[in-house]
Design a protein around this motif. Structure first.
Motif, mmCIF file in Angstrom:
data_model
loop_
_atom_site.group_PDB
_atom_site.id
_atom_site.type_symbol
_atom_site.label_atom_id
_atom_site.label_comp_id
_atom_site.label_asym_id
_atom_site.label_seq_id
_atom_site.Cartn_x
_atom_site.Cartn_y
_atom_site.Cartn_z
ATOM 1 N N ASP A 45 -20.751 21.284 30.007
ATOM 2 C CA ASP A 45 -20.920 22.079 31.222
ATOM 3 C C ASP A 45 -22.370 22.491 31.456
ATOM 4 N N GLN A 46 -23.289 22.045 30.577
ATOM 5 C CA GLN A 46 -24.715 22.297 30.764
ATOM 6 C C GLN A 46 -25.373 20.993 31.201
ATOM 7 N N VAL A 47 -25.928 20.977 32.406
ATOM 8 C CA VAL A 47 -26.507 19.758 32.968
ATOM 9 C C VAL A 47 -28.032 19.843 32.895
ATOM 10 N N ILE A 48 -28.660 18.786 32.359
ATOM 11 C CA ILE A 48 -30.116 18.773 32.200
ATOM 12 C C ILE A 48 -30.694 17.481 32.760
ATOM 13 N N ASN A 49 -31.974 17.531 33.098
ATOM 14 C CA ASN A 49 -32.707 16.350 33.542
ATOM 15 C C ASN A 49 -33.610 15.898 32.407
ATOM 16 N N ILE A 50 -33.272 14.762 31.794
ATOM 17 C CA ILE A 50 -34.109 14.238 30.718
ATOM 18 C C ILE A 50 -35.037 13.146 31.251
ATOM 19 N N GLY A 51 -35.002 12.932 32.571
ATOM 20 C CA GLY A 51 -35.859 11.931 33.193
ATOM 21 C C GLY A 51 -37.115 12.560 33.780
ATOM 22 N N THR A 52 -37.651 11.909 34.786
ATOM 23 C CA THR A 52 -38.878 12.365 35.435
ATOM 24 C C THR A 52 -38.580 13.516 36.385
ATOM 25 N N LYS A 53 -39.503 14.467 36.466
ATOM 26 C CA LYS A 53 -39.306 15.613 37.358
ATOM 27 C C LYS A 53 -40.163 15.513 38.619
#
Length: 237
Positions: free
Chosen positions: A77-85
């Motif tokens: 339920d924790q969503v993260i961006n491990i790609g480019t910002k």
């Protein structure tokens, strides 16, 4: 007296001609109308090819992250961006060379690559256009870009996530004396579902600047993407 009259007439004609030329230059270098359009129907859907998928999987193996993610390893339920910002799409009226390797993600915490999840759906795309004309009615700049969304992956059947979102310059056309730059950025990724049934969402901004020595205009699209396969243009300013 006659020669003096001719000189005066020639001087006036030269002055009027220079003024007309100056006015014409100003009109040519000043922005007038802007037309922005969703042109998705004019472009074929862009799907990830088997080769691209294979290369992505191979890269995961080389980095030691090819193993499937398990529910015990992920905080679903924790969503993260491990790609480019933030990344450049167009610089000085030319697509940047590495735009296709700049991708944002919305994955569960604990994921190291989108290929660790399963159940990905066929990517979807939307294409948007911005056309700028000067005061003479001539198109001086055009930007057409495609947003691609890989969506629907899950962790052992739990949740739906965004494998990646990318921005591709499809058509960039700029007249001499004009400049165009464009960037993409991810404002946020979030869980738009529930803790038991997460659905990843993403707010993606595409911003660009069109300018000459006499004009400078900035514009941006705010897009909302989700793991159900939706791409929506929510704001253009």
């Amino acid at each position: 007296m006659k020669s003096l009259t001719l000189v005066l007439v020639a001087t006036l004609l030269t002055s009027f001609s220079a003024q007309a030329g100056s006015n014409s230059d100003r009109r040519a270098l000043t922005l007038g109308s802007v037309e922005t359009t969703d042109v998705t129907d004019q472009y074929p859907q862009h799907a990830v090819t088997d080769r691209e998928l294979y290369e992505s999987e191979l890269l995961g193996q080389l980095n030691g992250i090819s193993a499937k993610l398990t529910a015990a390893e992920a905080i679903v339920d924790q969503v993260i961006n491990i790609g480019t910002k933030v990344w450049n799409v167009v610089e000085k009226a030319r697509p940047v060379s590495n735009y296709n390797s700049s991708r944002a993600t919305a994955l569960p915490q604990g994921a190291l690559a989108w290929s660790q999840l399963e159940g990905w759906q066929q990517p979807v795309t939307r294409v948007y256009s911005a056309s700028y004309k000067n005061l003479m009615g001539v198109e001086v700049a055009r930007l057409v870009y495609r947003v691609t969304l890989l969506y629907g992956g899950s962790v052992e059947g739990v949740g739906r996530y965004i494998g990646y979102a990318s921005v591709e310059p499809v058509d960039v056309n700029v007249l001499p004396m004009w400049q165009l730059d464009a960037t993409a950025s991810v404002d946020s990724v979030y869980n738009m579902g529930t803790s038991r049934s997460p659905v990843a969402g993403m707010i993606l901004n595409v911003s660009w600047q069109v300018r000459s020595v006499l004009s400078d205009r900035r514009q941006s699209d705010t897009l909302t993407l989700d793991a159900n396969g939706n791409i929506r243009q929510t704001t253009r300013r």
